[in-house]
Design a protein around this motif. Structure first.
Motif, mmCIF file in Angstrom:
data_model
loop_
_atom_site.group_PDB
_atom_site.id
_atom_site.type_symbol
_atom_site.label_atom_id
_atom_site.label_comp_id
_atom_site.label_asym_id
_atom_site.label_seq_id
_atom_site.Cartn_x
_atom_site.Cartn_y
_atom_site.Cartn_z
ATOM 1 N N SER A 108 0.796 -1.261 0.020
ATOM 2 C CA SER A 108 0.143 -0.105 -0.107
ATOM 3 C C SER A 108 0.830 1.064 -0.030
ATOM 4 O O SER A 108 0.691 2.457 -0.751
ATOM 5 N N GLY A 109 1.860 1.065 0.937
ATOM 6 C CA GLY A 109 2.958 2.371 0.689
ATOM 7 C C GLY A 109 3.313 2.642 -0.578
ATOM 8 O O GLY A 109 3.559 3.689 -1.087
ATOM 9 N N ASP A 110 3.782 1.561 -1.135
ATOM 10 C CA ASP A 110 4.430 1.615 -2.721
ATOM 11 C C ASP A 110 3.440 2.216 -3.471
ATOM 12 O O ASP A 110 3.900 2.785 -4.460
ATOM 13 N N PHE A 111 2.377 1.719 -3.637
ATOM 14 C CA PHE A 111 1.375 2.133 -4.699
ATOM 15 C C PHE A 111 0.836 3.621 -4.320
ATOM 16 O O PHE A 111 0.781 4.583 -5.150
ATOM 17 N N ALA A 112 0.768 4.054 -3.009
ATOM 18 C CA ALA A 112 0.534 5.630 -2.752
ATOM 19 C C ALA A 112 1.781 6.393 -3.190
ATOM 20 O O ALA A 112 1.587 7.380 -3.770
ATOM 21 N N TYR A 113 2.914 5.910 -2.964
ATOM 22 C CA TYR A 113 4.263 6.674 -3.552
ATOM 23 C C TYR A 113 4.190 6.668 -4.739
ATOM 24 O O TYR A 113 4.514 7.654 -5.349
ATOM 25 N N ARG A 114 3.858 5.738 -5.454
ATOM 26 C CA ARG A 114 4.078 5.719 -7.145
ATOM 27 C C ARG A 114 2.871 6.160 -7.798
ATOM 28 O O ARG A 114 2.866 6.975 -8.906
ATOM 29 N N VAL A 115 1.705 5.765 -7.127
ATOM 30 C CA VAL A 115 0.356 6.341 -7.821
ATOM 31 C C VAL A 115 -0.348 7.466 -7.535
ATOM 32 O O VAL A 115 -0.490 8.482 -8.164
ATOM 33 N N GLY A 116 -0.201 7.723 -6.110
ATOM 34 C CA GLY A 116 -0.881 8.775 -5.308
ATOM 35 C C GLY A 116 -2.315 8.960 -5.381
ATOM 36 O O GLY A 116 -3.095 9.804 -5.322
ATOM 37 N N LEU A 117 -3.150 7.634 -5.476
ATOM 38 C CA LEU A 117 -4.543 7.588 -5.438
ATOM 39 C C LEU A 117 -5.155 6.750 -4.773
ATOM 40 O O LEU A 117 -4.426 5.460 -4.437
ATOM 41 N N PRO A 118 -6.240 6.666 -3.835
ATOM 42 C CA PRO A 118 -7.007 5.561 -3.481
ATOM 43 C C PRO A 118 -7.169 4.664 -4.372
ATOM 44 O O PRO A 118 -7.761 4.753 -5.517
ATOM 45 N N GLY A 119 -6.949 3.305 -3.967
ATOM 46 C CA GLY A 119 -6.852 2.369 -5.064
ATOM 47 C C GLY A 119 -7.083 0.940 -4.365
ATOM 48 O O GLY A 119 -6.889 0.704 -3.236
ATOM 49 N N LYS A 120 -8.071 -0.139 -5.125
ATOM 50 C CA LYS A 120 -8.048 -1.436 -4.516
ATOM 51 C C LYS A 120 -7.459 -2.492 -5.552
ATOM 52 O O LYS A 120 -8.307 -2.194 -6.895
ATOM 53 N N SER A 121 -6.824 -3.361 -5.164
ATOM 54 C CA SER A 121 -6.494 -4.450 -6.238
ATOM 55 C C SER A 121 -7.224 -5.740 -5.911
ATOM 56 O O SER A 121 -7.890 -5.947 -4.822
ATOM 57 N N GLY A 122 -7.041 -6.553 -7.045
ATOM 58 C CA GLY A 122 -7.544 -7.933 -6.771
ATOM 59 C C GLY A 122 -6.688 -9.127 -7.429
ATOM 60 O O GLY A 122 -5.992 -8.653 -8.386
ATOM 61 N N VAL A 123 -6.663 -10.154 -6.937
ATOM 62 C CA VAL A 123 -5.659 -11.191 -7.437
ATOM 63 C C VAL A 123 -6.022 -11.590 -8.775
ATOM 64 O O VAL A 123 -5.484 -12.164 -9.575
ATOM 65 N N GLY A 124 -7.258 -11.306 -9.277
ATOM 66 C CA GLY A 124 -7.660 -11.461 -10.483
ATOM 67 C C GLY A 124 -6.993 -10.583 -11.649
ATOM 68 O O GLY A 124 -7.098 -11.036 -13.007
ATOM 69 N N GLY A 125 -6.494 -9.515 -11.030
ATOM 70 C CA GLY A 125 -5.472 -8.669 -12.001
ATOM 71 C C GLY A 125 -6.093 -7.336 -12.138
ATOM 72 O O GLY A 125 -5.565 -6.560 -13.003
ATOM 73 N N GLY A 126 -7.302 -7.158 -11.652
ATOM 74 C CA GLY A 126 -7.800 -5.716 -11.675
ATOM 75 C C GLY A 126 -7.303 -4.759 -10.554
ATOM 76 O O GLY A 126 -6.902 -5.222 -9.296
ATOM 77 N N ILE A 127 -7.374 -3.515 -10.883
ATOM 78 C CA ILE A 127 -7.112 -2.452 -9.913
ATOM 79 C C ILE A 127 -8.258 -1.164 -10.182
ATOM 80 O O ILE A 127 -8.161 -0.919 -11.388
ATOM 81 N N VAL A 128 -8.990 -0.979 -9.073
ATOM 82 C CA VAL A 128 -9.836 0.391 -9.336
ATOM 83 C C VAL A 128 -9.197 1.507 -8.600
ATOM 84 O O VAL A 128 -8.156 1.138 -7.544
ATOM 85 N N ALA A 129 -9.332 2.585 -9.089
ATOM 86 C CA ALA A 129 -8.739 3.921 -8.312
ATOM 87 C C ALA A 129 -9.700 5.136 -8.550
ATOM 88 O O ALA A 129 -10.569 5.100 -9.601
ATOM 89 N N VAL A 130 -9.737 5.957 -7.838
ATOM 90 C CA VAL A 130 -10.533 7.163 -7.876
ATOM 91 C C VAL A 130 -9.651 8.444 -7.738
ATOM 92 O O VAL A 130 -8.588 8.588 -7.072
ATOM 93 N N VAL A 131 -10.138 9.328 -8.542
ATOM 94 C CA VAL A 131 -9.451 10.763 -8.700
ATOM 95 C C VAL A 131 -10.684 11.667 -8.010
ATOM 96 O O VAL A 131 -11.456 11.930 -8.727
ATOM 97 N N PRO A 132 -10.639 11.934 -6.687
ATOM 98 C CA PRO A 132 -11.588 12.482 -5.925
ATOM 99 C C PRO A 132 -12.166 13.757 -6.747
ATOM 100 O O PRO A 132 -11.404 14.544 -7.196
ATOM 101 N N LYS A 133 -13.471 13.950 -7.072
ATOM 102 C CA LYS A 133 -14.430 15.004 -7.700
ATOM 103 C C LYS A 133 -14.052 14.964 -9.067
ATOM 104 O O LYS A 133 -14.464 15.914 -9.940
ATOM 105 N N LYS A 134 -13.404 13.868 -9.698
ATOM 106 C CA LYS A 134 -13.193 13.862 -11.056
ATOM 107 C C LYS A 134 -13.384 12.803 -11.650
ATOM 108 O O LYS A 134 -14.355 12.794 -12.652
#
Ligand code: DON
Length: 305
Positions: free
Chosen positions: A244-270
């Protein structure tokens, strides 16, 4: 901003990364995928959509389902839920047993497996045998697609091989942190994980979290603003487990992964965004998917920082 052009650039630059990492096979049915596949979708709050790759092809959402069940739990519970599941990062693998033992069966957060199992248990206490249907109806409604369903092969495959999750639910039951039959809890949890969706559907389903809890498709308030903030905060701090730290450091968005290979993320208000690439890194998150999101925030400047 020309999101379509940005996605097309990412699709080109991501090609070398699509061969890196390994697809999940601890749930054997998950290995039956096109290993170098890629898809990415963006939908903004005005409902403009942008896609590249196999964006209409459904895949197993796995742990991304934890965001939806946690939302449903927060529709019904407030502080009392946090007595059963915390809101701190675990720093451990998503299916780790170690911390759970010395922390008396209270999982660190709702996005590690143990925490998601408690969340599902909290829904079972309310919705009883209709719980899975209720979860599915919610996902269908927020993605505006009545056809979404679960993959029976993936479900039975996890049911056969999910020894670690069985250990987690049984350990929590021994600490009195599971209210329902362990078999019902784990079956419902495996079913929610085996729901199939495309990046197009998942990005739409996440829009309410980019919009203070209100679904922009029909202005329905799905969760209040305060709780929507909490879900996003937990995605930022816990959505990728011990990465989670690495994802925040590299991407900088709230996100959630799954072992199926998906990741969702949001850019608040956008906007909401979803990426799919089934090969995973060591922590069980999509390797190319993480890179693609890093490219997205670097190219657009649309991180929360
Ligand atoms: O419980 C499991 O192990 C899977 N059904 C879900 C794990 C998962 O997706 C972890 N995410 N990256």
């Amino acid at each position: 901003m020309n999101y379509q052009k940005v996605l097309e650039e990412i699709q080109e630059e991501i090609q070398p990364y699509l061969k890196k990492g390994k697809v999940a096979d601890y749930i054997p049915a998950l290995a039956n995928v096109k290993k170098n596949d890629f898809a990415m979708s963006i939908i903004d709050l005005d409902l403009n959509e942008y896609h590249v790759g196999s964006s209409q092809k459904e895949f197993s959402i796995q742990s991304i389902s934890k965001v939806f069940t946690f939302t449903l739990a927060l529709q019904n519970y407030s502080k009392e839920l946090y007595k059963r599941v915390g809101h701190e990062p675990s720093g451990n693998a998503f299916n780790s047993l170690i911390q759970l033992e010395y922390e008396n069966g209270i999982p660190r957060n709702p996005f590690i497996n143990a925490g998601a199992v408690v969340t599902t248990d909290s829904l079972l206490s309310i919705y009883k045998e209709t719980t899975f249907d209720y979860i599915l109806q919610f996902i269908r409604s927020i993605s505006d697609n009545k056809k979404i369903t679960f993959d029976k092969d993936v479900y039975t495959s996890e049911l056969k091989h999910g020894y670690r999750n069985l250990a987690l639910v049984n350990m929590m039951k021994s600490f009195n942190n599971i209210e329902n039959l362990t078999s019902s809890v784990i079956e419902t949890y495996f079913k929610q994980c085996s729901i199939k969706m495309s990046t197009a559907e998942l990005s739409k389903a996440m829009l309410f979290l980019a919009n203070h809890g209100v679904n922009p498709i029909n202005d329905e308030v799905l969760i209040n603003e305060q709780k929507a903030k909490r879900i996003n905060s937990l995605m930022l701090t816990c959505g990728h487990y011990d990465a989670s730290g690495d994802f925040a450091y590299r991407v900088g968005l709230p996100g959630k992964s799954g072992v199926g290979g998906g990741i969702v993320a949001v850019v608040p208000k956008k906007l909401a965004i979803c990426v799919y690439a089934p090969r995973l890194n060591k922590q069980g998150n999509s390797l190319a998917g993480t890179k693609a999101l890093e490219l997205f925030t670097s190219k657009t400047g649309l991180s929360i920082f």
